[in-house]
Scaffold this motif. Structure first.
Motif, PDB file in Angstrom:
ATOM      1  N   TRP A 194       0.169  14.128   1.684  1.00 42.80           N
ATOM      2  CA  TRP A 194       1.307  13.277   1.332  1.00 42.80           C
ATOM      3  C   TRP A 194       1.328  12.997  -0.171  1.00 42.80           C
ATOM      4  N   VAL A 195       0.178  12.689  -0.750  1.00 43.59           N
ATOM      5  CA  VAL A 195       0.123  12.408  -2.184  1.00 43.59           C
ATOM      6  C   VAL A 195       0.505  13.634  -3.002  1.00 43.59           C
ATOM      7  N   ALA A 196       0.045  14.787  -2.569  1.00 39.04           N
ATOM      8  CA  ALA A 196       0.397  16.025  -3.287  1.00 39.04           C
ATOM      9  C   ALA A 196       1.907  16.224  -3.300  1.00 39.04           C
ATOM     10  N   ALA A 197       2.553  15.900  -2.205  1.00 42.27           N
ATOM     11  CA  ALA A 197       4.012  16.024  -2.145  1.00 42.27           C
ATOM     12  C   ALA A 197       4.683  14.988  -3.047  1.00 42.27           C
ATOM     13  N   GLN A 198       4.125  13.778  -3.103  1.00 46.09           N
ATOM     14  CA  GLN A 198       4.709  12.732  -3.957  1.00 46.09           C
ATOM     15  C   GLN A 198       4.557  13.064  -5.437  1.00 46.09           C
TER      16      GLN A 198
END
Length: 334
Positions: A194-198
């Motif tokens: 999720w953080v990588a996508a954000q």
């Protein structure tokens, strides 16, 4: 508490009588090992080393009580069987029960009840929940190290040091303690994805950056490069700059932060081009920081690049890390 202990003793005696005719192999096993063998789970009992010593946990816990609100969120994140949690003093960081805002809804949804409030340890209240595992902390405002022996009389007790590890490391440790290793790993993996996508949604401001808590006349607490806050920012693509060593106080603050006196704050943060301020007391710390005449020439202040990191970023767990990340994304979205 005393009546429970007597009941447990009586049941143990009956079990011993019932097992009196068993094989000699069983006789060589401890009670907890025999119970685990009977349940067909070879992973129990397990012995856990922790901040207060060593504790044997006989079987996968079914009724956990957290006496550390700072750890409760990480237990909820792995769906641990949490039945009760201590609550902190009601503040802008909590709901009206004293549960931290980042995990209060998850606790309510899971049916977690308040064991005691205002961080005032109540051993009788803990005992009433009939826990089979108690988890607490050895540091911070919710530390219960001095009561470790009394807590251990109620149930196996594990006290952790959450101040020197990341929330991911704490989550992994809790997974091992509770037998929820797979859930812990899945929680961390889901967060990382999720953080990588954000990170792809952000237009980075001028680098490097520093995260800190503004303490007014008492100066600034600047998070170090290995702090959970710095790691969160790094994961989003920011370049992190710790406070200049030459201007740090010899005293170390909570969670290993570097302390800068009011007079040294501007010089200690001179290498940072963008600042993030943790709103530890709620509200917006940015106005007070940029209004401090001792900081007016700090590069980030002069260039209007001081931002709030929100109220939940001081204690990072799965929930608060996501909320803090979302705040950053909202601030710097392309």
């Amino acid at each position: 508490m005393r009546s429970r202990l007597l009941t447990v003793t009586a049941l143990a005696a009956l079990a011993a009588l019932a097992l009196g005719g068993c094989s000699s192999e069983t006789d060589t096993l401890s009670d907890t090992e025999a119970a685990a063998a009977a349940a067909g789970d070879s992973s129990w009992p397990r012995t856990v080393e922790h901040g207060a010593g060593e504790t044997e946990i006989s079987a996968a816990p079914l009724r956990i009580v957290s006496v550390s609100p700072s750890i409760t969120g990480s237990l909820l994140a792995i769906d641990a069987p949490l039945v009760g949690s201590a609550a902190t003093t009601v503040s802008p960081l909590s709901d009206d029960k004293g549960f931290f805002t980042q995990w209060a809804d998850a606790a309510d949804e899971a049916g977690v009840e308040v064991v005691y409030g205002d961080l005032e340890l109540d051993l009788d209240a803990v005992d009433l929940f009939e826990p089979d595992l108690i988890i607490g902390s050895v540091n911070g405002g919710d530390a219960t190290l001095e009561a470790y022996d009394q807590l251990s009389e109620i149930a196996p007790t594990v006290l952790l040091d959450y101040g020197t590890v990341t929330w991911q490391e704490l989550t992994t440790e809790l997974g091992t303690i509770t037998g929820l290793e797979e859930q812990a790993a899945a929680t961390i993996a889901e967060y990382d994805d999720w953080v990588a996508a954000q990170a792809e949604k952000i237009m980075l401001p001028e680098q490097p950056v520093t995260a800190a808590v503004y303490m007014g006349a008492d100066g600034v607490w600047a998070f170090g490069a290995d702090s959970p806050q710095a790691r969160l920012l790094t994961a989003l693509g920011f370049t992190y700059e710790a406070a200049a060593e030459a201007f740090r106080s010899e005293q170390t603050g909570a969670n290993g932060v570097d302390i800068l006196s009011a007079e040294n704050a501007a010089s200690g943060l001179a290498g940072s081009r963008t600042l993030f301020l943790v709103a530890m007391g709620g509200g917006d710390p940015v106005s007070a920081f940029v209004g401090d005449p001792l900081l007016v020439n700090q590069p980030a202040v002069a260039a209007d690049r001081v931002h709030s990191l929100g109220t939940e970023s001081f204690r990072l767990d799965y929930f608060s890390a996501k909320n803090t990340t979302q705040l950053i994304v909202d601030t710097f979205s392309e």
